[in-house]
Design a protein around this motif. Sequence first.
Motif, PDB file in Angstrom:
ATOM      1  N   VAL A  73       5.026  -2.080   3.805  1.00 53.10           N
ATOM      2  CA  VAL A  73       6.214  -2.571   4.499  1.00 53.10           C
ATOM      3  C   VAL A  73       7.228  -2.942   3.433  1.00 53.10           C
ATOM      4  CG1 VAL A  73       7.184  -4.281   6.057  1.00 53.10           C
ATOM      5  CG2 VAL A  73       4.857  -3.462   6.420  1.00 53.10           C
ATOM      6  N   LEU A  74       8.337  -2.228   3.419  1.00 54.77           N
ATOM      7  CA  LEU A  74       9.354  -2.487   2.408  1.00 54.77           C
ATOM      8  C   LEU A  74      10.331  -3.543   2.905  1.00 54.77           C
ATOM      9  CD1 LEU A  74       9.890   1.260   1.583  1.00 54.77           C
ATOM     10  CD2 LEU A  74       8.703  -0.404   0.137  1.00 54.77           C
ATOM     11  N   GLY A  75      11.210  -3.981   2.019  1.00 55.92           N
ATOM     12  CA  GLY A  75      12.246  -4.920   2.422  1.00 55.92           C
ATOM     13  C   GLY A  75      11.748  -6.349   2.414  1.00 55.92           C
TER      14      GLY A  75
ATOM     15  N   PHE B   8      -5.630  -0.648   7.117  1.00 56.63           N
ATOM     16  CA  PHE B   8      -4.288  -1.171   7.431  1.00 56.63           C
ATOM     17  C   PHE B   8      -3.962  -2.361   6.537  1.00 56.63           C
ATOM     18  CE2 PHE B   8      -1.803  -4.300   9.923  1.00 56.63           C
ATOM     19  CZ  PHE B   8      -0.693  -3.550  10.284  1.00 56.63           C
ATOM     20  N   TRP B   9      -4.899  -3.277   6.441  1.00 58.07           N
ATOM     21  CA  TRP B   9      -4.640  -4.502   5.670  1.00 58.07           C
ATOM     22  C   TRP B   9      -4.705  -4.265   4.154  1.00 58.07           C
ATOM     23  CZ3 TRP B   9      -2.080  -8.305   7.633  1.00 58.07           C
ATOM     24  CH2 TRP B   9      -2.153  -8.547   9.001  1.00 58.07           C
ATOM     25  N   ASN B  10      -5.177  -3.081   3.769  1.00 60.67           N
ATOM     26  CA  ASN B  10      -5.232  -2.767   2.341  1.00 60.67           C
ATOM     27  C   ASN B  10      -4.157  -1.805   1.879  1.00 60.67           C
ATOM     28  OD1 ASN B  10      -7.377  -4.194   1.239  1.00 60.67           O
ATOM     29  ND2 ASN B  10      -8.828  -2.848   2.299  1.00 60.67           N
TER      30      ASN B  10
ATOM     31  N   GLY C 223       9.418   4.857  -1.319  1.00 62.89           N
ATOM     32  CA  GLY C 223       9.672   3.466  -1.687  1.00 62.89           C
ATOM     33  C   GLY C 223      11.075   2.988  -1.360  1.00 62.89           C
ATOM     34  N   GLU C 224      11.763   3.741  -0.519  1.00 62.09           N
ATOM     35  CA  GLU C 224      13.094   3.291  -0.098  1.00 62.09           C
ATOM     36  C   GLU C 224      13.012   2.717   1.305  1.00 62.09           C
ATOM     37  OE1 GLU C 224      16.573   5.883  -0.628  1.00 62.09           O
ATOM     38  OE2 GLU C 224      15.312   7.090  -1.936  1.00 62.09           O
ATOM     39  N   GLU C 225      13.843   1.711   1.571  1.00 63.82           N
ATOM     40  CA  GLU C 225      13.802   1.106   2.901  1.00 63.82           C
ATOM     41  C   GLU C 225      14.289   2.088   3.950  1.00 63.82           C
ATOM     42  OE1 GLU C 225      14.748  -2.966   3.817  1.00 63.82           O
ATOM     43  OE2 GLU C 225      15.183  -3.267   1.695  1.00 63.82           O
ATOM     44  N   PRO C 226      13.608   2.130   5.089  1.00 68.75           N
ATOM     45  CA  PRO C 226      14.006   3.070   6.139  1.00 68.75           C
ATOM     46  C   PRO C 226      15.371   2.702   6.738  1.00 68.75           C
ATOM     47  CG  PRO C 226      12.253   1.626   6.919  1.00 68.75           C
ATOM     48  CD  PRO C 226      12.415   1.362   5.444  1.00 68.75           C
ATOM     49  N   ILE C 227      15.968   3.683   7.357  1.00 68.49           N
ATOM     50  CA  ILE C 227      17.264   3.494   8.017  1.00 68.49           C
ATOM     51  C   ILE C 227      17.030   2.703   9.303  1.00 68.49           C
ATOM     52  CG2 ILE C 227      19.193   4.685   9.122  1.00 68.49           C
ATOM     53  CD1 ILE C 227      18.158   7.211   7.427  1.00 68.49           C
ATOM     54  N   ALA C 228      17.763   1.601   9.448  1.00 69.71           N
ATOM     55  CA  ALA C 228      17.607   0.794  10.667  1.00 69.71           C
ATOM     56  C   ALA C 228      18.512   1.356  11.755  1.00 69.71           C
ATOM     57  CB  ALA C 228      17.959  -0.659  10.377  1.00 69.71           C
TER      58      ALA C 228
ATOM     59  N   GLY D 100       0.818  -1.204   0.000  1.00 69.35           N
ATOM     60  CA  GLY D 100       0.000   0.000   0.000  1.00 69.35           C
ATOM     61  C   GLY D 100       0.851   1.253   0.000  1.00 69.35           C
ATOM     62  N   THR D 101       0.314   2.301   0.614  1.00 68.56           N
ATOM     63  CA  THR D 101       1.005   3.589   0.545  1.00 68.56           C
ATOM     64  C   THR D 101       1.387   4.139   1.916  1.00 68.56           C
ATOM     65  OG1 THR D 101      -1.048   4.843   0.687  1.00 68.56           O
ATOM     66  CG2 THR D 101      -0.307   4.194  -1.516  1.00 68.56           C
ATOM     67  N   ARG D 102       0.808   3.617   2.981  1.00 69.91           N
ATOM     68  CA  ARG D 102       1.055   4.249   4.275  1.00 69.91           C
ATOM     69  C   ARG D 102       1.952   3.399   5.168  1.00 69.91           C
ATOM     70  NH1 ARG D 102      -1.834   8.764   4.866  1.00 69.91           N
ATOM     71  NH2 ARG D 102      -3.891   8.934   3.893  1.00 69.91           N
ATOM     72  N   SER D 103       2.744   4.096   6.000  1.00 71.87           N
ATOM     73  CA  SER D 103       3.691   3.392   6.866  1.00 71.87           C
ATOM     74  C   SER D 103       2.981   2.819   8.097  1.00 71.87           C
ATOM     75  CB  SER D 103       4.785   4.350   7.320  1.00 71.87           C
ATOM     76  OG  SER D 103       4.239   5.273   8.238  1.00 71.87           O
TER      77      SER D 103
END
Lengths: 649, 244, 259
Positions: A554-556, A548-550, C53-58, A506-509
């Motif tokens: 979460v990157l990485g 939240f679920w939409n 779209g970049e990974e945050p700093i850990a 999605g778009t939000r952290s």
Amino acid sequence: MTLTDTPGAGSSLLDARIPDGPIHEKWDNHRFSMKLVNPNNKRRFEIIIVGTGLAGASAAATLGELGYRVKVFTYHDSPRRAHSIAAQGGINAAKNYRNDGDSIHRLFYDTVKGGDYRAREANVYRLAQVSVEIIDQCVAQGVPFAREYGGLLDNRSFGGAQVSRTFYARGQTGQQLLLGAYQAMARQVKLGTVELHTRSEMLDLVVVDGRAAGIVVRDMVTGEITSHAAHAVVLCTGGYGNVFFLSTNAKASNTTAIWRAHKKGALFANPCYTQIHPTCIPASDEFQSKLTLMSESLRNDGRIWVPVNPDDTRSPDQIPEDERDYFLERMYPAFGNLVPRDVASRAAKRMVDEGRGVGPRKNGVYLDFAGAIERLGRQVIEERYGNLFEMYDRITDESPYEVPMRIYPAVHYTMGGLWVDYNLMSTIPGLYVAGEANFSDHGANRLGASALMQGLADGYFILPYTIGDYLAGMLGTQAPPTDHPAFREAETGVRDMTQRLLSIGGTRSVDWFHRELGRICWEYCGMARSREGLEKALSEIPALEAEFWNDLRVLGSADTLNQSLEKAGRVADYFEFAKLMIGDALHREESCGGHFRVEHQTEDGEAQRNDDDFAYVAAWEYAGPDRDPVLHKEPLEFEYVIPTQRSYK
Amino acid sequence: MAQATKTRPDADPTQQRPLRRGRGLYSSAVGKKYVMAITGIVLMGYVLAHMVGNLKLYQGAEHMNAYGEWLREIGEPAAPREFLLWVMRVALISAALLHLHAAWGLTRLNWAARQKRYAKRSDYIAADFASRTMRWSGIIVLAFVLFHLADLTFGTANPDFEYGLVYQNVVASFERPVVAVFYIVANLALGVHLYHGAWSIFQSLGAANPRFNALRRGFAIAFTLVVVGGNVSFPIAVMTGVVS
Amino acid sequence: MSEQVINLTLKVWRQPGPDAEGEFKEYDAPGINTEMSFLEMLDVVNERLIERGEEPIAFDHDCREGICGSCGMIINGQAHGPMRNTATCQLHMRKFADGDTIVIEPFRATAFPVIRDLVVNRSAFDRIIEAGGYITAPTGSAPEANLIPVPKEVADTAFDAAACIGCGACVAACPNGAAQLFTAAKVAHLNLLPQGQPERWTRVQAMVDEMEAHFGSCSNHRECEAVCPKGISIDFIAMMNRDYLKAQFKNRRLASQSG
């Protein structure tokens, strides 16, 4: 919400197993009647402990010393980082070193009364009994408590108590007690009785044949998911204050361990009992990440006030005496600025809500030391509060010697937690819960300097006995293998959830959702709660949760250190938990301790309990993802402390 | 993006090769620091005595040469000529070698313990120029001592050297400006070395006492000024013709 | 209190994993409120990174009130940044000026390998405590707490040493990557107290030996003391050195265990 009234103590689910006999003999009788495990057999038992705060570290050290094989898990990089470390004030014990009339019975009485008559008498009495041994134990470990010039231990009065029973180590008592327990545990690590797993987060409890059989853990560095089996599992994972996003809890504090155990069958008791601490530093900007607590002892000398005129923009020292409203002294002439935490907090909230708050965001009240400095001299104030003033200055860039502090209440501690019986065992056999994670000893409101006491009582002196009683009956049995289907299934569940969080795209952290959830909880389920507000919260949260679920981003990946991923799992649990907390607050049609329902107050605006209908522990059973939780009641009986309405006028 | 890795550095850091091997006192860094401190005291005693003895330069050739002869004679007749001088020399050389060996061991350990530097080199907060340059000041002093021996003890680096004529040798040596400048530079390095070393000794020996801590810096400064001041005065005296 | 907004440039060490190569990356950080703490500033930067779209700093952090010891990074070449006696989480942005470039690096030491970005592994500290940083007092065996009086000065000094939060700044600031201040603080805390006497000599020996397996030696630079968020004194290092030497010569079978 389903309100299933089970017939109290007779309920098979909620047998508190309180021993018979007069209250002062219960624990002794119980210790004698419990089964023992032969020293040679202890090493045949494996025990998992999750969390290394006061309760977890002290339990691990003690169980290791006894000869059990202990595995300890913490999500920190070192056990010493657990949030017990941040406790400032002190630890209570009924030593009566001051000869001022303290006794086990008085500590017991004060704790039950302070808890607004919503705690279990037998547990509290035992807590007061072992409080004495805790101090002995900690001193022997080298905890550098404050001392007097004669070399004996010093005490102070705390949180409005009428006796001086609080032991302290400057403003860092929690740190010193935790380091004592951590060091005792470190000794066992070296001896090989305790196996330490750091940066390891428990993500599920495994139940086999109705008993707690182990946990599933994510290695936070490699992302590896592993299973660990044991004869018993102990959760010492702290409270859920961070459901409000802004609290004095550490950033990583979470409800995941106990929430996932709850979903596996452990009943959750009194989730609406949350404690608000009156003396915290107000939020300074919208990016505020957490709130900092200033020791309650400040209220001993500081006077709390707001300007009479809400639009007064003068600096505080320019406001003359007759244009100041010392509202606590006005409303509670007898106790003044020393009223209990909940009362002081609500009064401050009322001022801010009326638009009379101070500071650039009008979100605090003054705590003024000008009078005290004039009366006692700057030096005395410096001796008493120097380190706190320095901390305040560092955060706000204002010197409390020159201008009044600004304070506002913040979530600080949660009295609710997993339901446990007298043995600290949850409704899942073999699953024990200790410290803030359980609900047991503080009722609806915790007294100052009692949290450290409870954590260490559970870990050093209660669990090590009661767990043996359970294990004795399991002699000859093996912990289920970790390739048991129940473990496989739990591992799969954890992997699926991890993947699901990563794949929303999605778009939000996570922090955005957490902040929004916290805002709703604080607004409607914070210091003052109403049916209308709670219902509004219950209608808003599911929408936010669905978003939240939409729309979560979460990157990485799952197989490296990924702090957003860790947070996402915790916030997902907070969404589910928040609904339970608010539901509990909605069902409890009374005001007691930290739970204040505006519908239930006296004419003067004080909390009004309803002992006829609500003198029980509300223990909620998880019924499934889309089903309302089921309420079970454990009635509370007061034989020794007769409930009265608190009054601080 | 990051590769999945099974390397878990905190699984057990003791699996890494320990920086320290061996178990005796001298194999420990704390033990080596004791050796540095004790040999440092011996060497400090020596540089002080050396400077005090050389003040005879100001009394003229007779006194100076007699002092040189006296050094060779001490102990006679109970011990052979130059015996005690050699005892002292052996002690001194041993102290210097131990000081060097310990320093080498510690340097290697410290390089291994901290392999990466920070990109942003901020000013040090507490560490002063002296403490950060101990290795360099030590190497300069060592190089000078070797030359100094060749110059005034063995005479190989001094074309005008004549055995036993200490005064004349010193004057002849310092009349070469290069030697005089090297001497002064080396003594300044010695001063920097002493400024940190004389303070640091108390810390390494565990003799730090909050009550006397303030005096330690004063002691280090005074000792350094006396030794370096005395030493540097000699070439200046020769070059300015005060001593000739 | 003067609330301001400043614009910053950050140069941050990014390293995707323990075995990966790392590098500095530059980020613009405009619109930073000076009331923020340093970690809140990083939170804001991370939020913007996620948005892009970049990974945050850990980075490690937890209590954010300067006591848990989780946080710690090198800010402009100094451990925990420019403010004395302050952990990174208690550093506020009002210490920086508009237009500043801030270089942020992880703690560096061989014993503290980088796990990711600014997160390092400090578990060697736990190994040192396990080696002897405790008093053997099995639960239940303790005598009455007031049985042994402890002179107030001794208790206060022991507390000064015990205040260590185990953040590792001392190691990070030391040009030798030495852990003397951390180890000495625990040795002194326990060796000063009467309760710590029976294990005094074995403790100092075991802890120093473990320390030296991972860390460098002390050159008395005093950088550790200067960056320590709790202001722990290097006098404790001298105390440890003395006890370590004494421990070598104590005949533990025959000699008195005291003094």
